[in-house]
Structure formats: C-alpha cells, structure tokens
Design a protein around this motif. Structure first.
Motif, mmCIF file in Angstrom:
data_model
loop_
_atom_site.group_PDB
_atom_site.id
_atom_site.type_symbol
_atom_site.label_atom_id
_atom_site.label_comp_id
_atom_site.label_asym_id
_atom_site.label_seq_id
_atom_site.Cartn_x
_atom_site.Cartn_y
_atom_site.Cartn_z
ATOM 1 N N THR A 29 0.865 -1.186 0.000
ATOM 2 C CA THR A 29 0.000 0.000 0.000
ATOM 3 C C THR A 29 0.900 1.234 0.000
ATOM 4 N N PRO A 30 0.385 2.397 -0.371
ATOM 5 C CA PRO A 30 1.209 3.608 -0.326
ATOM 6 C C PRO A 30 1.799 3.861 1.068
ATOM 7 N N GLN A 31 1.042 3.533 2.119
ATOM 8 C CA GLN A 31 1.548 3.728 3.473
ATOM 9 C C GLN A 31 2.713 2.779 3.752
ATOM 10 N N GLN A 32 2.599 1.534 3.293
ATOM 11 C CA GLN A 32 3.685 0.577 3.494
ATOM 12 C C GLN A 32 4.929 0.991 2.711
ATOM 13 N N ARG A 33 4.730 1.545 1.533
ATOM 14 C CA ARG A 33 5.872 2.020 0.741
ATOM 15 C C ARG A 33 6.573 3.171 1.450
ATOM 16 N N ASP A 34 5.768 4.096 1.970
ATOM 17 C CA ASP A 34 6.346 5.223 2.711
ATOM 18 C C ASP A 34 7.114 4.715 3.929
ATOM 19 N N GLN A 35 6.553 3.728 4.605
ATOM 20 C CA GLN A 35 7.219 3.169 5.791
ATOM 21 C C GLN A 35 8.541 2.504 5.395
ATOM 22 N N ALA A 36 8.534 1.770 4.283
ATOM 23 C CA ALA A 36 9.766 1.126 3.827
ATOM 24 C C ALA A 36 10.828 2.173 3.477
ATOM 25 N N ARG A 37 10.401 3.242 2.802
ATOM 26 C CA ARG A 37 11.357 4.308 2.455
ATOM 27 C C ARG A 37 11.933 4.952 3.717
ATOM 28 N N GLU A 38 11.061 5.179 4.698
ATOM 29 C CA GLU A 38 11.509 5.801 5.952
ATOM 30 C C GLU A 38 12.472 4.893 6.699
ATOM 31 N N GLN A 39 12.199 3.596 6.710
ATOM 32 C CA GLN A 39 13.118 2.658 7.361
ATOM 33 C C GLN A 39 14.474 2.668 6.662
ATOM 34 N N TYR A 40 14.452 2.716 5.341
ATOM 35 C CA TYR A 40 15.701 2.759 4.577
ATOM 36 C C TYR A 40 16.485 4.024 4.927
ATOM 37 N N ARG A 41 15.775 5.159 4.987
ATOM 38 C CA ARG A 41 16.449 6.416 5.341
ATOM 39 C C ARG A 41 17.001 6.368 6.760
ATOM 40 N N SER A 42 16.257 5.750 7.670
ATOM 41 C CA SER A 42 16.699 5.707 9.071
ATOM 42 C C SER A 42 17.971 4.884 9.225
ATOM 43 N N ILE A 43 18.147 3.877 8.384
ATOM 44 C CA ILE A 43 19.379 3.087 8.441
ATOM 45 C C ILE A 43 20.572 3.963 8.078
#
Length: 174
Positions: free
Chosen positions: A98-112
């Motif tokens: 979902t768009p929310q899951q995609r945003d969450q994945a992007r945010e997790q990637y950035r947080s790493i």
C-alpha cells in the motif's frame, strides 16, 4: 452624490469581476494535471517488459519514482537471468504494498542511513548472518507463527535435514 455612488458601484463590479477571473484561472491551474512523467502506453516494449509488475500502478506514480524505475529498466537487459528474476520479484512485492507501506519502507531505509556507524555495521553483520542461514531457518522469520494457519505451522515445524553444527543467530535489539 448619485454620480459618485454610480462610479463606486461600477468600480466594485470591476473588482468582483477581476477577482472571479483570478479565481477561475487559479482553479483551472489547480485542475490541470501535473507532469506525471511518461504514461504506461508511451513506454517502449522493452521498458514495459522489464517493468511489467508495475503496469497497474505505473500511471499513479510520480515523476521521481518513474525516473527511478526507468533507470532500472535501462539496466535490465544487461542483467543476468537470475538478477532479472530477482528484480521482477521485488517489483511484484513492491507493487503489492500500500502507499503507506511504501512510505514506511522508504523511511526505514532512510533511518538506516542516519544510524551511527557502529550500529549500522552491527545491522550489516546481522543481515549477513541471516543471509547465510539455510532456507528452512529463514522461513522462521517470514511471518510470526501465531498468524499462520495450523496446517502451515505444522508443515514448517517439520525439521528439514539439518547440517551438523548448523548455526542459528537471533538478531539482538538495535
């Protein structure tokens, strides 16, 4: 006095008309579609083949995301067959998010990327340990067992042929 009033009314009418014209112009500018990049039908056959898992979502993507995917499609023909399959599988998984899951994945990637170097290195070691696990042990991390149907839980519980000295590593809290 009546003449001044008439002039004032005419001036007010002109101001209202000008405001209406500005509002209409602004509304049409907002209603005009933003540049969303190339539509699916405008892609070449090779691009469509490489990006096939994204066909249903393509026209909803923004320019930045389309540009990124087109870059992958450009590199796709030079990839080995196994890598092409991996890319296609990842695209399918991404398209299902979902768009929310995609945003969450992007945010997790950035947080790493924002993590302290030692914590990032520790995470890389955990990931390498996970990658070294045999497939039957990796499956244990797929879905929490409590969410699996009982039949699938029993099937996963059957021990596969285990190698001697098989190493099982649980990730520590980061």
């Amino acid at each position: 006095m009546a003449e001044e009033r008439l002039v004032l009314v005419q001036l007010m009418r002109r101001i209202v008309a000008a405001l209406l014209l500005c509002a209409l112009a602004a509304a049409s500018a907002v209603a005009a579609p933003k540049d969303r990049g190339p539509q699916w039908a405008a892609l070449t056959a090779d691009q469509q083949q490489a990006l096939a898992p994204l066909a249903g979502e393509w026209n909803k993507l923004g320019v930045q995301h389309k540009t990124k995917w087109l870059g992958i499609a450009k590199r796709y023909p030079a990839m080995k067959a196994a890598e092409q399959k991996r890319v296609q599988t990842r695209m399918q998984k991404w398209a299902k998010l979902t768009p929310q899951q995609r945003d969450q994945a992007r945010e997790q990637y950035r947080s790493i990327g924002k993590m302290a170097t030692d914590r990032r290195e520790k995470l890389r070691r955990y990931w390498a340990d996970y990658q070294a696990l045999p497939p039957h042990e990796k499956r244990m991390f797929d879905v929490p067992p409590s969410y699996l149907p009982p039949a699938e839980r029993r099937q996963r519980a059957k021990p596969a042929k285990q190698k001697q000295n098989s190493r099982y590593v649980l990730p520590a809290a980061l």
